[in-house]
Design an enzyme around this catalytic site. Structure first.
Site, PDB file in Angstrom:
ATOM      1  CD  GLU A 192      35.069   5.251  21.547  1.00  0.00           C
ATOM      2  OE1 GLU A 192      34.273   4.428  21.046  1.00  0.00           O
ATOM      3  OE2 GLU A 192      35.598   6.186  20.888  1.00  0.00           O
ATOM      4  CG  ASP A 270      39.230   5.787  16.981  1.00  0.00           C
ATOM      5  OD1 ASP A 270      38.814   4.812  16.337  1.00  0.00           O
ATOM      6  OD2 ASP A 270      38.581   6.296  17.921  1.00  0.00           O
ATOM      7  CG  ASP A 271      37.649   7.405  13.327  1.00  0.00           C
ATOM      8  OD1 ASP A 271      37.368   6.658  12.376  1.00  0.00           O
ATOM      9  OD2 ASP A 271      37.311   7.171  14.503  1.00  0.00           O
TER      10      ASP A 271
HETATM   11  N1  ADE Z   1      33.768   4.113  14.316  1.00  0.00           N
HETATM   12  C1  ADE Z   1      34.767   4.923  13.926  1.00  0.00           C
HETATM   13  N2  ADE Z   1      35.391   5.435  14.989  1.00  0.00           N
HETATM   14  C2  ADE Z   1      34.790   4.923  16.091  1.00  0.00           C
HETATM   15  C3  ADE Z   1      34.993   5.061  17.488  1.00  0.00           C
HETATM   16  N3  ADE Z   1      35.931   5.867  18.013  1.00  0.00           N
HETATM   17  N4  ADE Z   1      34.171   4.388  18.315  1.00  0.00           N
HETATM   18  C4  ADE Z   1      33.221   3.600  17.834  1.00  0.00           C
HETATM   19  N5  ADE Z   1      32.984   3.444  16.519  1.00  0.00           N
HETATM   20  C5  ADE Z   1      33.772   4.091  15.663  1.00  0.00           C
HETATM   21 ZN    ZN Z   2      37.655   2.998  16.789  1.00  0.00          ZN
END
Ligand code: ADE
Ligand code: ZN
Length: 333
Positions: A192, A270-271
């Site tokens: 990432e 993801d979030d």
């Molecule tokens: N925890 C929550 N979202 C994340 C992300 N994009 N990368 C790493 N840890 C995370």
């Molecule tokens: Zn993640």
């Protein structure tokens, strides 16, 4: 209804919308350092992964009881269902809660109470994946796996998340070996913000079956060739990448190149409470920005079910894949 899909990269704590955060804060007597939901949303201007993580872990202070986790998961599942999700493999971060004095059992029981009803209420099958925080020690990860042992009937696999750079996968060799002995599936965030070499290490040292993000594999052609040959799924999160400045704009997302290279890519959120959209919104964003046609969107949906941990229910996987093939696009998906 949007195309049927599985969501394979979703942190349940990252679905905490500002409205629910304030409601839980009031209920639990927690004071948040923001005047209101608008002020909180204003703070969602991230410069990198760490700036997001600081806010993300801070806001978790409102999650205290099993019912809080049940409500959080219910709210996610309702939104996910509206965006075509049929199967969700949900990450949670036990250490972010145990460090605040919330037992892992409270977290798992709370989430499980929601997931137990997910199929009946939302038409979504689910799995739980517990993630180790890579910026905590290997000993802490081992202790977390030990604490999770009474709940392993509810937990399908382990993952690795949080601040990536400086915390290579090999740090967690032992805990992943133990997870494998316990019959748990293995995934890890890699590539990432961290380099392509972390993706290799996650495969070689941790034995991961899927790579979360994995975007930076594109810097290493021989790694791309291996990932394609071995059919290792990558769980991409395009809107996350833009918000965390991993890429400049959605138009520059390498999704097309990744598909052309033969990679088994999936699109996820993801979030979503923090990054401007749930999984259907991620499909729409890349669909529009990259001009993806119906067949590519169908391939992404198909991949999501191919990459899902459904080996214990292949009949279900086949049913979901059938739904993807039968789906008629009407535009705007
Ligand atoms: N925890 C929550 N979202 C994340 C992300 N994009 N990368 C790493 N840890 C995370
Ligand atoms: Zn993640």
């Amino acid at each position: 209804m949007p195309v049927p899909k599985a969501e394979l990269h979703l942190h349940i704590e990252g679905t905490l919308e500002p409205e629910l955060a304030f409601a839980l804060a009031a209920r639990n007597g927690v004071t948040l350092p923001y005047a209101d939901t608008a002020a909180l949303r204003e703070a969602y201007r991230f410069s990198d992964l760490q700036s997001f993580l600081d806010l993300y872990y801070g806001l978790m202070a409102v999650l205290r009881t099993a019912e809080d986790f049940t409500e959080l998961a219910d709210a996610y599942l309702e939104r996910a269902a509206a965006q075509g999700v049929r199967h969700a493999e949900i990450f949670f971060d036990p250490q972010a809660h145990t460090a605040r004095g919330i037992p892992i059992g409270t977290v798992v029981d709370g989430l499980a109470a929601s997931l137990d009803r997910a199929e009946e209420r939302y038409g979504i099958s689910t799995r739980l994946i517990m993630c180790f925080l890579r910026d905590e020690s290997a000993e802490s990860a081992l202790a977390t796996l030990e604490a999770a042992k009474p709940y392993l009937d509810r937990i399908t696999g382990v993952g690795l998340d949080s601040a990536e750079v400086g915390h290579p996968p090999a740090k967690f060799r032992e805990v992943y070996e133990e997870a494998a002995r316990l019959g748990l599936r293995r995934v890890a965030h890699a590539g990432e913000e961290g380099p392509a070499s972390y993706v290799r290490e996650a495969l070689d040292v941790l034995g991961v079956e899927r790579v979360d993000h994995g975007l930076r594999c594109m810097e290493d052609p021989s790694l791309v060739e291996r990932l394609a040959r071995e059919r290792v799924p990558l769980t991409l999160c395009p809107l996350s990448n833009v918000r965390l400045r991993v890429i400049d704009t959605i138009e520059r997302h390498p999704l097309r190149e990744m598909i052309a290279a033969g990679l088994l890519v999936t699109v996820n959120s993801d979030d979503p409470a923090y990054f401007g959209g749930y999984v259907g919104d991620n499909f729409s964003a890349v669909g529009e920005a990259l001009g993806l046609g119906e067949e590519t969107l169908r391939e992404l949906a198909r991949n999501s079910f191919l990459a899902a941990f459904l080996e214990d229910d292949e009949a279900r996987r086949e049913r979901y894949l059938g739904e993807v093939e039968a789906y008629v696009f009407r535009g705007g998906e």
